[in-house]
Motif scaffolding. Structure first.
Motif, PDB file in Angstrom:
ATOM      1  N   LEU A  36      36.439 -62.591 -44.982  1.00 47.13           N
ATOM      2  CA  LEU A  36      36.576 -62.849 -44.351  1.00 47.13           C
ATOM      3  C   LEU A  36      37.593 -62.897 -43.486  1.00 47.13           C
ATOM      4  CD1 LEU A  36      35.211 -65.485 -46.092  1.00 47.13           C
ATOM      5  CD2 LEU A  36      33.434 -65.146 -44.294  1.00 47.13           C
ATOM      6  N   LEU A  37      37.496 -61.879 -42.834  1.00 46.39           N
ATOM      7  CA  LEU A  37      38.836 -61.451 -41.174  1.00 46.39           C
ATOM      8  C   LEU A  37      37.869 -62.463 -40.183  1.00 46.39           C
ATOM      9  CD1 LEU A  37      39.929 -58.176 -42.401  1.00 46.39           C
ATOM     10  CD2 LEU A  37      41.080 -60.733 -43.539  1.00 46.39           C
ATOM     11  N   GLU A  38      39.116 -62.640 -39.756  1.00 46.13           N
ATOM     12  CA  GLU A  38      38.604 -62.714 -38.183  1.00 46.13           C
ATOM     13  C   GLU A  38      38.923 -62.313 -36.529  1.00 46.13           C
ATOM     14  OE1 GLU A  38      36.514 -66.614 -35.346  1.00 46.13           O
ATOM     15  OE2 GLU A  38      36.696 -66.661 -37.739  1.00 46.13           O
ATOM     16  N   GLY A  39      39.261 -61.908 -35.832  1.00 41.75           N
ATOM     17  CA  GLY A  39      39.676 -61.030 -34.881  1.00 41.75           C
ATOM     18  C   GLY A  39      38.716 -62.046 -33.068  1.00 41.75           C
ATOM     19  N   LYS A  40      38.800 -60.997 -32.555  1.00 34.29           N
ATOM     20  CA  LYS A  40      38.193 -61.119 -31.171  1.00 34.29           C
ATOM     21  C   LYS A  40      37.139 -59.935 -31.252  1.00 34.29           C
ATOM     22  CE  LYS A  40      38.862 -62.295 -26.159  1.00 34.29           C
ATOM     23  NZ  LYS A  40      39.660 -62.862 -25.228  1.00 34.29           N
ATOM     24  N   THR A  41      36.231 -60.133 -30.819  1.00 32.32           N
ATOM     25  CA  THR A  41      35.042 -59.077 -30.256  1.00 32.32           C
ATOM     26  C   THR A  41      35.180 -58.117 -28.711  1.00 32.32           C
ATOM     27  OG1 THR A  41      33.011 -60.633 -29.332  1.00 32.32           O
ATOM     28  CG2 THR A  41      32.752 -60.087 -31.713  1.00 32.32           C
ATOM     29  N   PRO A  47      37.502 -51.877 -26.021  1.00 37.82           N
ATOM     30  CA  PRO A  47      38.388 -52.416 -26.801  1.00 37.82           C
ATOM     31  C   PRO A  47      39.526 -53.084 -27.605  1.00 37.82           C
ATOM     32  CG  PRO A  47      38.614 -50.158 -27.608  1.00 37.82           C
ATOM     33  CD  PRO A  47      37.510 -50.110 -26.159  1.00 37.82           C
ATOM     34  N   GLU A  48      40.529 -52.712 -26.516  1.00 31.57           N
ATOM     35  CA  GLU A  48      41.780 -53.290 -26.276  1.00 31.57           C
ATOM     36  C   GLU A  48      41.985 -54.493 -25.788  1.00 31.57           C
ATOM     37  OE1 GLU A  48      41.377 -52.026 -21.995  1.00 31.57           O
ATOM     38  OE2 GLU A  48      40.705 -50.791 -24.364  1.00 31.57           O
ATOM     39  N   THR A  49      40.676 -54.891 -25.376  1.00 33.68           N
ATOM     40  CA  THR A  49      40.433 -56.736 -24.952  1.00 33.68           C
ATOM     41  C   THR A  49      40.271 -57.752 -25.768  1.00 33.68           C
ATOM     42  OG1 THR A  49      38.248 -56.541 -24.557  1.00 33.68           O
ATOM     43  CG2 THR A  49      40.323 -56.371 -22.764  1.00 33.68           C
ATOM     44  N   GLY A  50      40.024 -57.309 -27.367  1.00 34.38           N
ATOM     45  CA  GLY A  50      39.713 -57.657 -28.344  1.00 34.38           C
ATOM     46  C   GLY A  50      40.593 -57.891 -29.547  1.00 34.38           C
ATOM     47  N   VAL A  51      40.504 -57.656 -31.178  1.00 35.58           N
ATOM     48  CA  VAL A  51      41.319 -58.182 -32.005  1.00 35.58           C
ATOM     49  C   VAL A  51      40.084 -56.868 -32.901  1.00 35.58           C
ATOM     50  CG1 VAL A  51      42.830 -58.463 -33.335  1.00 35.58           C
ATOM     51  CG2 VAL A  51      42.474 -59.738 -31.069  1.00 35.58           C
ATOM     52  N   SER A  52      40.459 -55.964 -33.253  1.00 29.82           N
ATOM     53  CA  SER A  52      39.314 -55.283 -34.356  1.00 29.82           C
ATOM     54  C   SER A  52      39.950 -55.930 -36.119  1.00 29.82           C
ATOM     55  CB  SER A  52      39.338 -54.381 -34.023  1.00 29.82           C
ATOM     56  OG  SER A  52      37.892 -53.755 -35.066  1.00 29.82           O
ATOM     57  N   PRO A  53      39.281 -56.166 -36.796  1.00 27.86           N
ATOM     58  CA  PRO A  53      39.591 -55.731 -37.613  1.00 27.86           C
ATOM     59  C   PRO A  53      39.027 -54.618 -38.871  1.00 27.86           C
ATOM     60  CG  PRO A  53      37.676 -57.071 -37.804  1.00 27.86           C
ATOM     61  CD  PRO A  53      38.108 -56.781 -36.749  1.00 27.86           C
ATOM     62  N   GLU A 106      28.782 -55.693 -36.279  1.00 29.93           N
ATOM     63  CA  GLU A 106      27.251 -55.845 -36.015  1.00 29.93           C
ATOM     64  C   GLU A 106      26.873 -54.146 -35.605  1.00 29.93           C
ATOM     65  OE1 GLU A 106      25.356 -58.910 -36.139  1.00 29.93           O
ATOM     66  OE2 GLU A 106      27.638 -59.982 -35.534  1.00 29.93           O
ATOM     67  N   ALA A 107      25.191 -54.634 -36.134  1.00 29.37           N
ATOM     68  CA  ALA A 107      25.468 -53.046 -35.761  1.00 29.37           C
ATOM     69  C   ALA A 107      24.649 -52.782 -34.520  1.00 29.37           C
ATOM     70  CB  ALA A 107      23.935 -52.775 -37.343  1.00 29.37           C
ATOM     71  N   VAL A 108      25.370 -52.644 -33.873  1.00 27.68           N
ATOM     72  CA  VAL A 108      24.991 -51.696 -32.804  1.00 27.68           C
ATOM     73  C   VAL A 108      26.284 -51.042 -32.188  1.00 27.68           C
ATOM     74  CG1 VAL A 108      23.478 -54.357 -31.920  1.00 27.68           C
ATOM     75  CG2 VAL A 108      26.012 -54.029 -31.559  1.00 27.68           C
ATOM     76  N   PHE A 109      26.533 -50.362 -31.054  1.00 25.46           N
ATOM     77  CA  PHE A 109      26.573 -49.218 -30.428  1.00 25.46           C
ATOM     78  C   PHE A 109      28.087 -49.803 -29.519  1.00 25.46           C
ATOM     79  CE2 PHE A 109      23.910 -46.482 -32.341  1.00 25.46           C
ATOM     80  CZ  PHE A 109      24.699 -45.408 -33.306  1.00 25.46           C
ATOM     81  N   GLY A 110      27.865 -50.268 -28.892  1.00 23.45           N
ATOM     82  CA  GLY A 110      28.216 -51.709 -27.578  1.00 23.45           C
ATOM     83  C   GLY A 110      28.622 -52.638 -27.997  1.00 23.45           C
ATOM     84  N   ILE A 111      29.199 -53.130 -28.988  1.00 19.59           N
ATOM     85  CA  ILE A 111      30.094 -54.021 -29.247  1.00 19.59           C
ATOM     86  C   ILE A 111      31.879 -53.790 -30.126  1.00 19.59           C
ATOM     87  CG2 ILE A 111      30.832 -56.019 -30.092  1.00 19.59           C
ATOM     88  CD1 ILE A 111      28.382 -56.938 -29.281  1.00 19.59           C
ATOM     89  N   ALA A 112      32.305 -53.909 -29.618  1.00 21.33           N
ATOM     90  CA  ALA A 112      34.150 -53.296 -30.926  1.00 21.33           C
ATOM     91  C   ALA A 112      33.791 -55.323 -31.650  1.00 21.33           C
ATOM     92  CB  ALA A 112      35.358 -53.990 -30.193  1.00 21.33           C
TER      93      ALA A 112
END
Length: 382
Positions: A187-192, A198-204, A240-246
């Motif tokens: 399990l990997l956790e960053g920030k949505t 996308p630069e404002t989050g932490v993507s896995p 998530e299975a959406v286009f609006g969230i990194a």
């Protein structure tokens, strides 16, 4: 030592009834009850239920000193939709006996019928109908049950049908016959973040893309080597299975496999170190846990000799071909306290493979399997 024609007809009908009403691992309550009811006419001297979950042990005593010899089958089915088209197909959507445990159970019930008519001359026989083989916790649960001490065997035997091998032929050898394995869930956790920023989050995302090839690369050696190891990525999920969230979270599942139990600790350590390294590089937190843990199944040479003698006396052909197998089997747990051995009984060279939706246990293996087990028991116990 032989089944009557009526026995075979009734055992076949019962096997097909079990096939129609499958229960998956850790849910085998009705299947266990079916076993107890079917064996009632054989008047076992002791019946233990609820062993390690829904396990059943039927004991046939001689009343005289001698070894305890255990024969084991499995109760559980698989979460697979059946597509075999047979008249006795599963009546439970999404669940089916695609590994043949219904047939293995019928083979043990055949032994119960024979020992019900004539007890062993010495020692005792234990018929162990084990739960939850497919998830790897069944044998361990039985072994950990305090009541297991009442039936602790000196020798333990099991079989598994094996498509791809000529019908009625046996594959058997001493030493490792099934690999150790376990499922690793990472399990990997960053920030949505909003997908526009996308630069404002932490993507896995980059970590997952690195782990996909890096985990399998931890494998070592060829399958012929005792230090063989393998990692197979089996599942991945990200965001998530959406286009609006990194994405901010991800899971990666992998199966770790070794020929020897001793090698598994090293492989786990290597996989954990790899996960920590990659997660750290991408500012992610990482957790991992393990599921469906199988120890290696290792056939004891003296137990193998007992089976080989029975096979030869019954005229059943045997070789060591196709062994060991990469697939796992939780029967190995019984070998931690008893001389144990498992053999593989051919279901036919062109028969549907195990765990395939078109598989169905070949009923004609019931008398063959029971003959082998019965000869083994009588040789040991009279």
């Amino acid at each position: 030592m032989t089944l009557t024609n009526r026995d075979i007809v009734e055992l076949t009908a019962w096997r097909r009834r079990l096939h129609q009403h499958p229960e998956i691992s850790n849910e085998e309550e009705k299947t266990a009850s079916e076993v107890v009811d079917f064996l009632a006419d054989t008047a076992p001297d002791k019946v233990l239920t609820g062993l390690g979950g829904h396990g059943v042990a039927a004991v046939y005593e001689s009343g005289k000193a001698g070894p305890t010899v255990l024969f084991r089958s499995e109760l559980d089915a698989l979460p697979i939709y059946e597509l075999s088209g047979v008249s006795h197909s599963s009546l439970v959507p999404g669940k089916s006996h695609m590994c043949g445990h219904d047939g293995h159970t019928a083979i043990l019930a055949a032994l119960g019928r024979q020992f019900g008519r004539e007890r062993p001359a010495r020692g005792r026989v234990v018929l162990m109908f084990q739960p939850a083989e497919e998830t790897g916790n069944g044998a361990a649960g039985v072994f950990a049950d305090p009541r297991f001490s009442e039936i602790a065997p000196d020798l333990a035997f099991s079989l598994h049908n094996l498509p791809g091998v000529p019908f009625g032929e046996v594959r058997i050898k001493p030493g490792v016959v099934n690999c150790a394995s376990r499922g690793m869930r990472i399990l990997l956790e960053g920030k949505t973040a909003h997908s526009s920023m996308p630069e404002t989050g932490v993507s896995p995302m980059m970590a997952v893309s690195q782990m996909m090839p890096a985990l399998p690369a931890l494998g070592r050696g060829t399958f012929a080597d005792d230090d063989f190891s393998m990692v197979t990525v089996t599942h991945a999920l990200m965001g998530e299975a959406v286009f609006g969230i990194a994405p901010g979270i991800a899971e990666v599942w992998a199966t770790l496999r070794t020929r020897r139990d001793e090698r598994m600790a090293d492989l786990c350590a290597a996989a954990e170190a790899l996960v920590e390294k990659i997660a750290g590089e991408h500012r992610l937190s990482a957790r991992y846990d393990y599921h469906e843990i199988f120890v290696a199944s290792v056939n004891a040479p003296d137990a193998v000799e007992h089976l080989q003698r029975a096979l030869d006396e019954e005229g059943v052909p045997r070789t060591e071909e196709a062994l060991p197998m990469r697939a796992s089997e939780d029967f190995g747990v019984f070998g931690h306290s008893a001389a144990s051995a498992m053999f593989f009984l051919g279901a036919g060279e062109r028969y549907p493979a195990l765990h395939n939706p078109d598989y169905d246990f070949p009923d004609d293996l019931i008398p063959i399997g029971s003959r082998i087990f019965m000869r083994t028991a009588r040789n040991l116990l009279g």
